[in-house]
Enzyme design. Structure first.
Site, PDB file in Angstrom:
ATOM      1  N   ARG A  52      -5.182   0.723  -6.768  1.00 24.40           N
ATOM      2  CA  ARG A  52      -3.925   1.292  -6.254  1.00 24.40           C
ATOM      3  C   ARG A  52      -3.437   2.423  -7.159  1.00 24.40           C
ATOM      4  NH1 ARG A  52      -2.160  -2.002  -2.047  1.00 24.40           N
ATOM      5  NH2 ARG A  52      -2.402  -4.240  -2.326  1.00 24.40           N
TER       6      ARG A  52
ATOM      7  N   THR B  65      -1.115  -3.807  12.812  1.00 23.94           N
ATOM      8  CA  THR B  65      -0.020  -4.100  11.881  1.00 23.94           C
ATOM      9  C   THR B  65       1.229  -3.329  12.308  1.00 23.94           C
ATOM     10  OG1 THR B  65      -1.622  -4.349  10.094  1.00 23.94           O
ATOM     11  CG2 THR B  65       0.667  -4.020   9.446  1.00 23.94           C
TER      12      THR B  65
ATOM     13  N   ASP C  21      -5.766  -0.237  -1.776  1.00 23.15           N
ATOM     14  CA  ASP C  21      -6.564  -1.099  -2.648  1.00 23.15           C
ATOM     15  C   ASP C  21      -7.862  -1.559  -1.994  1.00 23.15           C
ATOM     16  OD1 ASP C  21      -5.125  -2.869  -0.761  1.00 23.15           O
ATOM     17  OD2 ASP C  21      -6.067  -4.466  -1.928  1.00 23.15           O
TER      18      ASP C  21
ATOM     19  N   GLU D  26       4.095   4.257   5.778  1.00 20.04           N
ATOM     20  CA  GLU D  26       2.892   3.424   5.704  1.00 20.04           C
ATOM     21  C   GLU D  26       1.767   4.189   5.011  1.00 20.04           C
ATOM     22  OE1 GLU D  26       1.433   0.813   5.438  1.00 20.04           O
ATOM     23  OE2 GLU D  26       0.846  -0.111   7.328  1.00 20.04           O
ATOM     24  N   ASP D  27       0.835   3.458   4.433  1.00 18.15           N
ATOM     25  CA  ASP D  27      -0.298   4.131   3.781  1.00 18.15           C
ATOM     26  C   ASP D  27      -1.343   4.578   4.792  1.00 18.15           C
ATOM     27  OD1 ASP D  27      -1.036   1.501   4.376  1.00 18.15           O
ATOM     28  OD2 ASP D  27      -1.853   1.049   2.394  1.00 18.15           O
TER      29      ASP D  27
ATOM     30  N   ASP E  44      -4.940   1.937  10.771  1.00 23.25           N
ATOM     31  CA  ASP E  44      -6.358   1.737  11.041  1.00 23.25           C
ATOM     32  C   ASP E  44      -6.509   1.270  12.494  1.00 23.25           C
ATOM     33  OD1 ASP E  44      -9.049   1.175  10.915  1.00 23.25           O
ATOM     34  OD2 ASP E  44      -8.916  -0.365   9.393  1.00 23.25           O
ATOM     35  N   THR E  45      -6.466  -0.031  12.761  1.00 22.47           N
ATOM     36  CA  THR E  45      -6.506  -0.499  14.153  1.00 22.47           C
ATOM     37  C   THR E  45      -5.148  -0.310  14.835  1.00 22.47           C
ATOM     38  OG1 THR E  45      -5.827  -2.737  13.579  1.00 22.47           O
ATOM     39  CG2 THR E  45      -8.194  -2.290  13.590  1.00 22.47           C
ATOM     40  N   GLY E  46      -4.090  -0.134  14.034  1.00 24.91           N
ATOM     41  CA  GLY E  46      -2.745   0.012  14.570  1.00 24.91           C
ATOM     42  C   GLY E  46      -2.049  -1.315  14.847  1.00 24.91           C
TER      43      GLY E  46
ATOM     44  N   PHE F  11     -13.851   3.024   4.391  1.00 25.78           N
ATOM     45  CA  PHE F  11     -12.855   2.276   3.623  1.00 25.78           C
ATOM     46  C   PHE F  11     -12.487   3.075   2.374  1.00 25.78           C
ATOM     47  CE2 PHE F  11     -10.992  -1.000   0.994  1.00 25.78           C
ATOM     48  CZ  PHE F  11     -10.189  -1.634   1.924  1.00 25.78           C
TER      49      PHE F  11
ATOM     50  N   GLY G  13       0.763  -1.250   0.000  1.00 29.06           N
ATOM     51  CA  GLY G  13       0.000   0.000   0.000  1.00 29.06           C
ATOM     52  C   GLY G  13       0.791   1.295   0.000  1.00 29.06           C
TER      53      GLY G  13
HETATM   54  P1  IMP Z   1      -4.343  -2.066  10.843  1.00 30.88           P
HETATM   55  O1  IMP Z   1      -3.512  -3.221  11.320  1.00 30.88           O
HETATM   56  O2  IMP Z   1      -5.798  -2.241  11.159  1.00 30.88           O
HETATM   57  O3  IMP Z   1      -3.838  -0.721  11.272  1.00 30.88           O
HETATM   58  O4  IMP Z   1      -4.344  -2.179   9.288  1.00 30.88           O
HETATM   59  C1  IMP Z   1      -3.603  -1.418   8.476  1.00 30.88           C
HETATM   60  C2  IMP Z   1      -3.580  -2.006   7.080  1.00 30.88           C
HETATM   61  O5  IMP Z   1      -4.918  -2.371   6.630  1.00 30.88           O
HETATM   62  C3  IMP Z   1      -3.100  -0.946   6.148  1.00 30.88           C
HETATM   63  O6  IMP Z   1      -1.713  -1.065   5.971  1.00 30.88           O
HETATM   64  C4  IMP Z   1      -3.890  -1.211   4.890  1.00 30.88           C
HETATM   65  O7  IMP Z   1      -3.186  -2.114   4.076  1.00 30.88           O
HETATM   66  C5  IMP Z   1      -5.166  -1.857   5.338  1.00 30.88           C
HETATM   67  N1  IMP Z   1      -6.270  -0.863   5.422  1.00 30.88           N
HETATM   68  C6  IMP Z   1      -6.831  -0.351   6.537  1.00 30.88           C
HETATM   69  N2  IMP Z   1      -7.807   0.525   6.244  1.00 30.88           N
HETATM   70  C7  IMP Z   1      -7.866   0.585   4.893  1.00 30.88           C
HETATM   71  C8  IMP Z   1      -8.693   1.335   3.964  1.00 30.88           C
HETATM   72  O8  IMP Z   1      -9.568   2.152   4.302  1.00 30.88           O
HETATM   73  N3  IMP Z   1      -8.443   1.090   2.651  1.00 30.88           N
HETATM   74  C9  IMP Z   1      -7.501   0.219   2.209  1.00 30.88           C
HETATM   75  N4  IMP Z   1      -6.706  -0.482   3.035  1.00 30.88           N
HETATM   76  C10 IMP Z   1      -6.892  -0.310   4.367  1.00 30.88           C
HETATM   77 MG    MG Z   2      -0.744  -1.741   4.369  1.00 33.41          MG
END
Ligand code: IMP
Ligand code: MG
Length: 181
Positions: A171, A113, A165, A105-106, A109-111, A158, A50
């Site tokens: 993308r 990753t 993506d 990072e792109d 979201d939940t943090g 989203f 991403g």
């Molecule tokens: P986290 O672990 O929930 O913070 O997820 C982060 C990863 O989920 C990002 O690196 C994205 O690849 C994917 N992601 C989270 N939200 C979105 C969104 O709104 N659109 C596309 N990808 C997302």
């Molecule tokens: Mg990602």
């Protein structure tokens, strides 16, 4: 009609708005690291896939010696919700011990990753680690990850485009949008 014209895309952040913000982030990063690198390079680590568009634009706005590397992570779960179970699918090409590292990072979201990645990279003893993320959904950042260089704080929708993506598509969309149909 082109591919993008056939989709209902609700523009959230336009190309010019993104470009202006990325330039400002690059200038800020340049200023902060200018006195810190002591002749070394700033190691910019893009999280695949991403971040590739944001990384490409951001590094060209950082006026310092930069090295680019990539790491790939995948988080299991359904298409639009992170499970927190993260797998490292491709590692860095070089060690980062003693290096100043900027994770690119792109979206946070939940943090979950990012929490996993930060813990993993800390065990490799870099000189410092900072995080640049184009987007953050603050209502969702449950893992308490702190973004040092943030592009935009967005509502919990989203989004696609500019590297992000939906089922591997969009993308290449030059702006950030919500797909409405
Ligand atoms: P986290 O672990 O929930 O913070 O997820 C982060 C990863 O989920 C990002 O690196 C994205 O690849 C994917 N992601 C989270 N939200 C979105 C969104 O709104 N659109 C596309 N990808 C997302
Ligand atoms: Mg990602």
């Amino acid at each position: 009609m082109g591919f993008f014209d056939q989709k209902n895309l609700d523009v959230m952040l336009s190309e010019s708005v993104i470009a202006a913000r990325v330039a400002a982030l690059g200038a800020h990063i340049t200023k902060e690291y200018a006195g810190k690198l002591a002749g070394d390079e700033l190691v910019c680590i893009g999280i695949l896939k991403g971040s590739f568009v944001f990384l490409a634009d951001l590094v060209r706005k950082i006026d310092l010696p930069v090295v680019v590397d990539f790491i790939a992570l995948s988080s299991y779960g359904d298409a639009t919700e992170s499970s927190g179970v993260v797998q490292l699918t491709q590692d860095l090409s070089r060690p980062i011990a003693g290096k100043h590292v900027l994770i690119v990072e792109d979206i946070v979201d939940t943090g979950l990753t990012m929490k996993y990645l930060l813990e993993n990279l800390h065990t490799r003893h870099p000189a410092s680690i900072a995080l640049a993320s184009l987007l953050e959904k603050p209502t969702k950042n449950t893992a308490g990850v702190k973004v040092d260089y943030l592009g935009f704080s967005i509502e919990d929708k989203f989004v696609v485009g500019y590297g992000l993506d939906a089922a591997s598509r969009f993308r290449n969309l030059p702006y950030i949008a919500v797909v409405t149909s």
